[in-house]
Motif scaffolding. Structure first.
Motif, mmCIF file in Angstrom:
data_model
loop_
_atom_site.group_PDB
_atom_site.id
_atom_site.type_symbol
_atom_site.label_atom_id
_atom_site.label_comp_id
_atom_site.label_asym_id
_atom_site.label_seq_id
_atom_site.Cartn_x
_atom_site.Cartn_y
_atom_site.Cartn_z
ATOM 1 N N GLN A 34 -90.307 -110.426 49.108
ATOM 2 C CA GLN A 34 -90.251 -109.499 47.980
ATOM 3 C C GLN A 34 -88.938 -108.729 47.921
ATOM 4 O OE1 GLN A 34 -93.875 -107.220 46.987
ATOM 5 N NE2 GLN A 34 -94.824 -108.186 48.767
ATOM 6 N N GLN A 35 -88.326 -108.450 49.074
ATOM 7 C CA GLN A 35 -87.085 -107.684 49.092
ATOM 8 C C GLN A 35 -85.921 -108.499 48.536
ATOM 9 O OE1 GLN A 35 -86.388 -104.812 52.485
ATOM 10 N NE2 GLN A 35 -87.685 -106.310 53.512
ATOM 11 N N SER A 36 -84.880 -107.786 48.127
ATOM 12 C CA SER A 36 -83.694 -108.434 47.573
ATOM 13 C C SER A 36 -82.828 -109.029 48.669
ATOM 14 C CB SER A 36 -82.866 -107.416 46.777
ATOM 15 O OG SER A 36 -82.312 -106.449 47.670
ATOM 16 N N ASP A 37 -81.891 -109.884 48.267
ATOM 17 C CA ASP A 37 -80.928 -110.452 49.213
ATOM 18 C C ASP A 37 -80.137 -109.353 49.906
ATOM 19 O OD1 ASP A 37 -80.990 -113.311 49.426
ATOM 20 O OD2 ASP A 37 -80.357 -113.434 47.340
ATOM 21 N N ASP A 38 -79.723 -108.344 49.135
ATOM 22 C CA ASP A 38 -78.937 -107.253 49.720
ATOM 23 C C ASP A 38 -79.733 -106.507 50.783
ATOM 24 O OD1 ASP A 38 -76.778 -107.854 48.146
ATOM 25 O OD2 ASP A 38 -77.190 -106.313 46.633
ATOM 26 N N ALA A 39 -81.022 -106.275 50.524
ATOM 27 C CA ALA A 39 -81.863 -105.569 51.499
ATOM 28 C C ALA A 39 -82.067 -106.406 52.757
ATOM 29 C CB ALA A 39 -83.210 -105.226 50.872
ATOM 30 N N LEU A 40 -82.133 -107.721 52.604
ATOM 31 C CA LEU A 40 -82.290 -108.600 53.763
ATOM 32 C C LEU A 40 -81.003 -108.687 54.573
ATOM 33 C CD1 LEU A 40 -84.306 -111.513 52.112
ATOM 34 C CD2 LEU A 40 -85.154 -109.896 53.812
ATOM 35 N N ARG A 41 -79.885 -108.712 53.866
ATOM 36 C CA ARG A 41 -78.595 -108.854 54.544
ATOM 37 C C ARG A 41 -78.174 -107.558 55.241
ATOM 38 N NH1 ARG A 41 -76.600 -111.317 50.550
ATOM 39 N NH2 ARG A 41 -77.074 -113.404 51.306
ATOM 40 N N GLY A 42 -78.560 -106.423 54.672
ATOM 41 C CA GLY A 42 -78.201 -105.130 55.260
ATOM 42 C C GLY A 42 -79.401 -104.208 55.307
ATOM 43 N N PRO A 43 -80.394 -104.509 56.129
ATOM 44 C CA PRO A 43 -81.614 -103.687 56.164
ATOM 45 C C PRO A 43 -81.329 -102.266 56.616
ATOM 46 C CG PRO A 43 -81.552 -105.221 58.025
ATOM 47 C CD PRO A 43 -80.441 -105.618 57.102
ATOM 48 N N ALA A 44 -82.037 -101.326 56.018
ATOM 49 C CA ALA A 44 -81.849 -99.912 56.339
ATOM 50 C C ALA A 44 -82.565 -99.552 57.637
ATOM 51 C CB ALA A 44 -82.375 -99.051 55.191
ATOM 52 N N PHE A 45 -82.057 -98.535 58.314
ATOM 53 C CA PHE A 45 -82.705 -97.998 59.510
ATOM 54 C C PHE A 45 -84.112 -97.543 59.145
ATOM 55 C CE2 PHE A 45 -83.679 -94.109 62.000
ATOM 56 C CZ PHE A 45 -83.692 -94.653 63.279
ATOM 57 N N ASP A 46 -85.104 -97.961 59.936
ATOM 58 C CA ASP A 46 -86.494 -97.592 59.636
ATOM 59 C C ASP A 46 -87.141 -96.774 60.751
ATOM 60 O OD1 ASP A 46 -87.028 -99.445 61.628
ATOM 61 O OD2 ASP A 46 -87.884 -100.946 60.295
ATOM 62 N N GLY A 47 -86.335 -96.333 61.719
ATOM 63 C CA GLY A 47 -86.838 -95.485 62.788
ATOM 64 C C GLY A 47 -87.394 -96.217 63.991
ATOM 65 N N ARG A 48 -87.805 -97.460 63.805
ATOM 66 C CA ARG A 48 -88.505 -98.166 64.874
ATOM 67 C C ARG A 48 -87.533 -98.807 65.865
ATOM 68 N NH1 ARG A 48 -92.504 -101.708 61.191
ATOM 69 N NH2 ARG A 48 -90.596 -101.748 59.933
ATOM 70 N N GLU A 49 -87.786 -98.541 67.145
ATOM 71 C CA GLU A 49 -87.042 -99.177 68.227
ATOM 72 C C GLU A 49 -87.998 -100.155 68.916
ATOM 73 O OE1 GLU A 49 -83.799 -98.677 68.836
ATOM 74 O OE2 GLU A 49 -83.694 -97.213 67.196
ATOM 75 N N ILE A 50 -87.565 -101.380 69.091
ATOM 76 C CA ILE A 50 -88.422 -102.434 69.625
ATOM 77 C C ILE A 50 -88.108 -102.670 71.102
ATOM 78 C CG2 ILE A 50 -89.219 -104.801 69.348
ATOM 79 C CD1 ILE A 50 -89.756 -102.965 66.947
ATOM 80 N N ALA A 51 -89.134 -102.533 71.945
ATOM 81 C CA ALA A 51 -88.984 -102.817 73.375
ATOM 82 C C ALA A 51 -89.214 -104.312 73.584
ATOM 83 C CB ALA A 51 -89.990 -102.000 74.185
ATOM 84 N N LEU A 52 -88.157 -105.021 73.899
ATOM 85 C CA LEU A 52 -88.209 -106.467 74.066
ATOM 86 C C LEU A 52 -88.377 -106.839 75.536
ATOM 87 C CD1 LEU A 52 -85.263 -107.356 71.679
ATOM 88 C CD2 LEU A 52 -87.674 -107.846 71.235
ATOM 89 N N THR A 53 -89.296 -107.740 75.815
ATOM 90 C CA THR A 53 -89.480 -108.212 77.183
ATOM 91 C C THR A 53 -88.373 -109.199 77.547
ATOM 92 O OG1 THR A 53 -90.840 -110.102 76.511
ATOM 93 C CG2 THR A 53 -91.989 -108.012 76.931
ATOM 94 N N GLN A 54 -88.288 -109.503 78.828
ATOM 95 C CA GLN A 54 -87.321 -110.506 79.290
ATOM 96 C C GLN A 54 -87.584 -111.859 78.606
ATOM 97 O OE1 GLN A 54 -84.769 -109.980 81.225
ATOM 98 N NE2 GLN A 54 -85.195 -107.988 82.101
ATOM 99 N N LYS A 55 -88.850 -112.208 78.457
ATOM 100 C CA LYS A 55 -89.206 -113.477 77.818
ATOM 101 C C LYS A 55 -88.755 -113.499 76.362
ATOM 102 C CE LYS A 55 -93.145 -116.504 76.810
ATOM 103 N NZ LYS A 55 -94.618 -116.665 76.876
ATOM 104 N N SER A 56 -88.956 -112.384 75.652
ATOM 105 C CA SER A 56 -88.546 -112.316 74.248
ATOM 106 C C SER A 56 -87.038 -112.417 74.098
ATOM 107 C CB SER A 56 -89.050 -111.011 73.627
ATOM 108 O OG SER A 56 -90.455 -111.012 73.517
ATOM 109 N N VAL A 57 -86.299 -111.745 74.981
ATOM 110 C CA VAL A 57 -84.839 -111.825 74.925
ATOM 111 C C VAL A 57 -84.379 -113.260 75.144
ATOM 112 C CG1 VAL A 57 -82.710 -111.147 76.108
ATOM 113 C CG2 VAL A 57 -84.447 -109.432 75.590
ATOM 114 N N ALA A 58 -84.984 -113.946 76.090
ATOM 115 C CA ALA A 58 -84.615 -115.343 76.352
ATOM 116 C C ALA A 58 -84.852 -116.202 75.114
ATOM 117 C CB ALA A 58 -85.411 -115.871 77.538
#
Length: 400
Positions: A34-58
């Motif tokens: 639903q979002q525009s190309d511009d919103a996908l290419r440059g998404p705005a800060f939404d406050g959420r910080e994601i804790a990534l596991t070692q497996k996810s980083v790999a």
């Protein structure tokens, strides 16, 4: 009518990562967003910080997403502390118990989105059959033994062999397929933002079950301009209290957050916009249907207390994409009933236990009665003495 192998509804991080994984196997993929190309290419800060596991980083490295994120924006998550009320005691989970130099990494959600979109654009530019249809809304889906169809608000119709919903925990696509979900509303909201503070965080995450509130501190790298200590702050309260907190001016907000953290971090200062999200966990009765599957939050919408939401999403994407790639290579149906049943069974086994444990933790650890507070303190003190328990928690946080 446009024909493709797979239609993915939703071009968030989950949908983009799945498109990346599938297009690399020679499958044609269309993402509808639903979002525009511009919103996908440059998404705005939404406050959420994601804790990534070692497996996810790999896995993000195999998809070519990890290296697209600026190194300074990747914060080391070394250790974790769980606190109860005003007690100075904390259950400590050290990274050494996981066998890694750190438990995982912290990255802003909007930066993951931007990197994942960049990886898909790069694939498309190199000739991969992947396309993003932005500013489009799905109004109907239907599937049968022969194929699947997606109808868009613009009047276009997409014909595919498989449809995948990656359009949030409140997935409209999942509902269109008649799949019900267990939605648990915790009756609270969380406010998220980034703040600087005087006391160092030592790259340690806090989960603090206070009286009438739950606080989280997610360690970020120092502020690039001032070098000040910086963290993502998460405050969970009843909705009316969150609305009041989010409406305070910056100075009043800073003073109240300092008070809520009992000034353990010294002076604190707001650095970003504030964002509020309702706390609702979601678990569908089914992950799949005829030529249809759910991934990411559309499959499992976790409470953030255990930090496994996006990690579970990547785990499911890896499981589903591998099965579809193998089927394609072998000349088999990429959306066969048996294939989808195996995906559902594996992803349910991987997610259901922790989903239920998370529900239990949030029920027990957020009660404010005196017996509950005493019980929480006792459980944390016992847990601190049980190295096997702490090792299990550390390995879970690392994604093992």
């Amino acid at each position: 009518m446009m024909h493709t192998d797979v239609v993915i509804v939703g071009a968030g991080p989950a949908g983009l990562c799945l498109a990346n994984a599938l297009s690399g196997a020679g499958l044609s993929v269309v993402l509808v967003e639903q979002q525009s190309d511009d919103a996908l290419r440059g998404p705005a800060f939404d406050g959420r910080e994601i804790a990534l596991t070692q497996k996810s980083v790999a896995y993000l490295k195999t998809l070519g997403v990890w290296e697209r994120i600026d190194a300074h924006a990747k914060s080391q998550l070394s250790d974790a502390r769980i606190l109860n009320g005003s007690s100075p005691f904390a259950l400590k989970i050290g990274h050494a118990l996981s066998g890694h130099a750190e438990l995982g990494w912290l990255v802003s959600n909007h930066l993951i989105r931007r990197a994942a979109f960049g990886a898909v654009e790069s694939l498309a530019a190199s000739g991969a059959a992947v396309r993003v249809m932005a500013s489009e809304r799905v109004i109907d889906v239907d599937t049968d033994a022969c194929g699947a169809r997606v109808r868009l608000e613009s009047g276009k119709t997409l014909a595919a062999r498989m449809i995948v919903a990656a359009d949030s925990r409140f997935s409209a696509t999942r509902r269109m397929m008649g799949i019900a979900a267990d939605m648990h509303d915790f009756g609270k909201s969380m406010l998220v933002c980034s703040m600087t503070h005087d006391a160092p965080h030592e790259h340690t995450a806090w989960e603090w079950f206070g009286h009438g509130q739950t606080l989280a501190l997610l360690p970020m790298n120092p502020d690039p301009e001032t070098g000040a200590c910086r963290s993502s702050v998460v405050v969970t309260l009843e909705a009316r209290d969150i609305d009041r907190l989010s409406g305070l001016d910056a100075d009043a907000f800073n003073r109240e957050i300092e008070r809520r953290f009992e000034r353990r971090l010294g002076a604190m200062a707001l650095q970003t916009t504030r964002h509020v999200y309702p706390l609702v966990s979601v678990y569908p009765t089914r992950f799949v249907a005829k030529r249809f599957a759910t991934v990411g939050d559309a499959a499992v919408g976790m409470h953030p207390v255990t930090a496994h939401g996006f990690n579970f999403g990547l785990d499911g994407i890896e499981t589903l994409s591998r099965a579809m790639r193998d089927a394609h290579t072998a000349g088999l149906d990429i959306a066969g009933d048996a294939l989808l049943a195996r995906y559902e069974q594996k992803h349910r086994q991987a997610t259901r236990p922790l989903y239920m444990v998370t529900r239990f933790i949030t029920e027990v650890y957020t009660r404010d009665s005196l017996p509950a507070r005493i019980a929480r303190d006792a459980m944390l003190r016992v847990g601190e003495r049980l190295t096997p328990f702490k090792r299990a928690v550390a390995m879970s946080l690392a994604g093992q």
